[in-house]
Motif scaffolding. Structure first.
Motif, PDB file in Angstrom:
ATOM      1  N   GLY A 126       0.778  -1.227   0.000  1.00 34.12           N
ATOM      2  CA  GLY A 126       0.000   0.000   0.000  1.00 34.12           C
ATOM      3  C   GLY A 126       0.807   1.273   0.000  1.00 34.12           C
ATOM      4  N   HIS A 127       2.133   1.160  -0.054  1.00 36.29           N
ATOM      5  CA  HIS A 127       2.988   2.353  -0.047  1.00 36.29           C
ATOM      6  C   HIS A 127       2.851   3.094  -1.376  1.00 36.29           C
ATOM      7  CE1 HIS A 127       6.527   4.888   0.377  1.00 36.29           C
ATOM      8  NE2 HIS A 127       6.690   4.452   1.612  1.00 36.29           N
ATOM      9  N   SER A 128       2.823   4.401  -1.315  1.00 34.53           N
ATOM     10  CA  SER A 128       2.611   5.205  -2.524  1.00 34.53           C
ATOM     11  C   SER A 128       3.749   5.068  -3.534  1.00 34.53           C
ATOM     12  CB  SER A 128       2.444   6.683  -2.150  1.00 34.53           C
ATOM     13  OG  SER A 128       3.598   7.171  -1.479  1.00 34.53           O
ATOM     14  N   LYS A 129       4.938   4.611  -3.072  1.00 31.75           N
ATOM     15  CA  LYS A 129       6.084   4.491  -3.968  1.00 31.75           C
ATOM     16  C   LYS A 129       6.420   3.036  -4.303  1.00 31.75           C
ATOM     17  CE  LYS A 129       8.328   8.639  -2.073  1.00 31.75           C
ATOM     18  NZ  LYS A 129       9.566   9.153  -1.411  1.00 31.75           N
ATOM     19  N   GLN A 179      11.901   0.570  -8.781  1.00 37.67           N
ATOM     20  CA  GLN A 179      11.714   1.220 -10.079  1.00 37.67           C
ATOM     21  C   GLN A 179      10.935   0.283 -10.995  1.00 37.67           C
ATOM     22  OE1 GLN A 179      16.169   2.008 -10.196  1.00 37.67           O
ATOM     23  NE2 GLN A 179      15.405   3.751 -11.371  1.00 37.67           N
ATOM     24  N   ASN A 180       9.876   0.807 -11.579  1.00 43.63           N
ATOM     25  CA  ASN A 180       9.090   0.042 -12.543  1.00 43.63           C
ATOM     26  C   ASN A 180       9.743   0.209 -13.907  1.00 43.63           C
ATOM     27  OD1 ASN A 180       7.191  -0.986 -14.333  1.00 43.63           O
ATOM     28  ND2 ASN A 180       5.458  -0.325 -13.079  1.00 43.63           N
ATOM     29  N   ARG A 181      10.395  -0.835 -14.383  1.00 37.17           N
ATOM     30  CA  ARG A 181      11.179  -0.733 -15.621  1.00 37.17           C
ATOM     31  C   ARG A 181      10.293  -0.751 -16.869  1.00 37.17           C
ATOM     32  NH1 ARG A 181      14.829   1.846 -13.848  1.00 37.17           N
ATOM     33  NH2 ARG A 181      15.748   1.642 -15.919  1.00 37.17           N
ATOM     34  N   TYR A 211      22.379  -3.861  -3.605  1.00 37.85           N
ATOM     35  CA  TYR A 211      21.801  -5.159  -3.941  1.00 37.85           C
ATOM     36  C   TYR A 211      20.700  -4.882  -4.966  1.00 37.85           C
ATOM     37  CZ  TYR A 211      24.010  -7.479   0.091  1.00 37.85           C
ATOM     38  OH  TYR A 211      24.897  -8.010   0.989  1.00 37.85           O
ATOM     39  N   HIS A 212      20.924  -5.267  -6.227  1.00 40.30           N
ATOM     40  CA  HIS A 212      19.926  -5.060  -7.276  1.00 40.30           C
ATOM     41  C   HIS A 212      19.167  -6.368  -7.493  1.00 40.30           C
ATOM     42  CE1 HIS A 212      21.301  -1.094  -8.323  1.00 40.30           C
ATOM     43  NE2 HIS A 212      22.532  -1.524  -8.475  1.00 40.30           N
ATOM     44  N   ILE A 213      17.856  -6.306  -7.325  1.00 49.29           N
ATOM     45  CA  ILE A 213      17.014  -7.492  -7.430  1.00 49.29           C
ATOM     46  C   ILE A 213      15.960  -7.262  -8.498  1.00 49.29           C
ATOM     47  CG2 ILE A 213      15.487  -9.071  -6.167  1.00 49.29           C
ATOM     48  CD1 ILE A 213      16.778  -7.720  -3.595  1.00 49.29           C
ATOM     49  N   VAL A 214      15.905  -8.138  -9.480  1.00 49.59           N
ATOM     50  CA  VAL A 214      14.881  -8.047 -10.516  1.00 49.59           C
ATOM     51  C   VAL A 214      13.693  -8.906 -10.094  1.00 49.59           C
ATOM     52  CG1 VAL A 214      14.277  -8.599 -12.887  1.00 49.59           C
ATOM     53  CG2 VAL A 214      16.476  -7.536 -12.377  1.00 49.59           C
ATOM     54  N   TYR A 215      12.540  -8.254  -9.991  1.00 48.35           N
ATOM     55  CA  TYR A 215      11.315  -8.946  -9.597  1.00 48.35           C
ATOM     56  C   TYR A 215      10.205  -8.541 -10.553  1.00 48.35           C
ATOM     57  CZ  TYR A 215       7.331 -10.472  -6.777  1.00 48.35           C
ATOM     58  OH  TYR A 215       6.172 -11.082  -6.342  1.00 48.35           O
ATOM     59  N   ASN A 249       8.590  -7.033 -13.429  1.00 51.31           N
ATOM     60  CA  ASN A 249       9.091  -5.959 -14.293  1.00 51.31           C
ATOM     61  C   ASN A 249       9.622  -4.782 -13.479  1.00 51.31           C
ATOM     62  OD1 ASN A 249       6.576  -5.344 -13.311  1.00 51.31           O
ATOM     63  ND2 ASN A 249       5.943  -4.164 -15.109  1.00 51.31           N
ATOM     64  N   HIS A 250      10.173  -5.101 -12.296  1.00 47.71           N
ATOM     65  CA  HIS A 250      10.691  -4.068 -11.413  1.00 47.71           C
ATOM     66  C   HIS A 250      12.153  -4.323 -11.054  1.00 47.71           C
ATOM     67  CE1 HIS A 250       6.323  -3.886 -10.818  1.00 47.71           C
ATOM     68  NE2 HIS A 250       6.505  -2.609 -10.538  1.00 47.71           N
ATOM     69  N   LEU A 251      12.852  -3.244 -10.778  1.00 48.45           N
ATOM     70  CA  LEU A 251      14.213  -3.329 -10.262  1.00 48.45           C
ATOM     71  C   LEU A 251      14.197  -2.790  -8.840  1.00 48.45           C
ATOM     72  CD1 LEU A 251      17.243  -3.913 -10.785  1.00 48.45           C
ATOM     73  CD2 LEU A 251      17.469  -1.498 -11.438  1.00 48.45           C
ATOM     74  N   ILE A 252      14.410  -3.680  -7.871  1.00 47.11           N
ATOM     75  CA  ILE A 252      14.448  -3.292  -6.458  1.00 47.11           C
ATOM     76  C   ILE A 252      15.901  -3.134  -6.058  1.00 47.11           C
ATOM     77  CG2 ILE A 252      14.017  -4.067  -4.098  1.00 47.11           C
ATOM     78  CD1 ILE A 252      11.800  -5.273  -6.901  1.00 47.11           C
TER      79      ILE A 252
END
Length: 316
Positions: free
Chosen positions: A137-140, A182-184, A272-276, A278-281
């Motif tokens: 539910g976080h806005s970001k 980030q929504n790639r 730590y870059h995690i691809v989940y 279509n997002h990059l966390i």
């Protein structure tokens, strides 16, 4: 510190009064006090010594100064078996761990003054003094539901930058962690009305995720991160692949110098870059050399950072 010490003395006196006036609960109260000292005794002693040194008196005098006013406030006759039984039943969770809101700030201070945790920060985490941040539910969050654990003694606050969900830091602000999402595929989604059904399905597929891994898990991504934090005089740069919660992850770390308006300092930075989907966390960690020798501080804090990263869970 003084408030946390008063809290510790108050707990001790309360447990003593239960033993004296409610003999049927005496054994439980004695055990509870023993558990409390086992958990926070080092912290209490450390604070006593620091305050005693500052006031040029003995630790015993410090205790007398603090306990006398508390004794006058406690009314043993007001103790009831029902309330005391509930207090002792929840003692570990609410008092020792500090999970009752009224006790939380005192326990945080005790943990920050624990010599063992100062020497080895990962011990606090391993001893289950942890809080959990949820992105639900976080806005970001861009719709990504995840959780990550951090030490109870740390401070958690909302991120200021556009993609920074939350920031976690030590009370001296010299060890910092953050999480961004980030929504790639935002650009593609903005044109989704012009896309075919097959193209939209591809955006949400594992094939698309694998393409993101190939695109972003490269040395250039690390260089881009370094440029963003304006790191200078880089001494080393390392990266490796791993897996966190079943997701492909790249770890990048380096040391260098960072400049602010007041001074320049040497820092350690890890991503730590995690691809989940279509997002990059990105989990980011920084240690500032202002807290001492940077190499020794990296050795001290890096195991904690690894534990925090490993605690990340996707809860979709």
């Amino acid at each position: 510190m003084s408030n946390a010490l008063g809290f510790a003395y108050g707990i001790e006196l309360n447990n003593q009064y239960i033993q004296e006036f409610l003999p049927e609960l005496a054994a439980k109260a004695k055990l509870a006090q023993g558990d409390f000292i086992m958990a926070h005794g080092e912290s209490i002693e450390s604070i006593e010594n620091e305050l005693a040194t500052f006031q040029d008196i003995t630790p015993a005098t410090i205790k007398t100064q603090y306990t006398n006013p508390i004794i006058n406030q406690i009314e043993p006759n007001s103790l009831t078996q029902k309330e005391s039984s509930k207090y002792l039943e929840n003692f570990n969770d609410e008092v020792i761990m500090g999970r009752k809101e009224v006790f939380t700030p005192f326990v945080k201070t005790l943990l920050r003054n624990n010599p063992s945790y100062r020497k080895t920060p990962a011990k606090e985490f391993l001893n289950n003094y942890r809080e959990i941040f949820y992105s639900n539910g976080h806005s970001k969050s861009s719709g990504v539901n995840l959780s990550i654990e951090y030490p109870t003694s740390w401070i958690s606050e909302p991120g200021i930058k556009s993609n920074l969900l939350q920031k976690f830091k030590t009370d001296n602000n010299l060890c910092i962690a953050g999480i961004t999402i980030q929504n790639r595929s935002i650009e593609t989604n903005n044109h989704s009305s012009n896309m075919t059904k097959e193209e939209l399905e591809y955006i949400l597929s594992m094939d698309y995720t694998n393409e993101l891994v190939k695109e972003y898990f490269a040395l250039e991504l690390g260089r881009k991160n370094i440029d963003e934090v304006r790191l200078k005089n880089i001494n080393d740069f390392n990266y490796e692949h791993t897996v966190i919660d079943g997701q492909s992850t790249m770890i990048m770390e380096t040391t260098g110098e960072i400049q602010n308006e007041y001074h320049e300092s040497r820092v350690y930075i890890s991503f730590y870059h995690i691809v989940y989907k279509n997002h990059l966390i990105t989990l980011s960690y920084m240690i500032n050399s202002a807290i001492g020798d940077l190499d020794s501080e990296i050795e001290k804090y890096k195991p904690l950072y690894q534990l925090m990263a490993s605690s990340l869970k996707f809860t979709d």
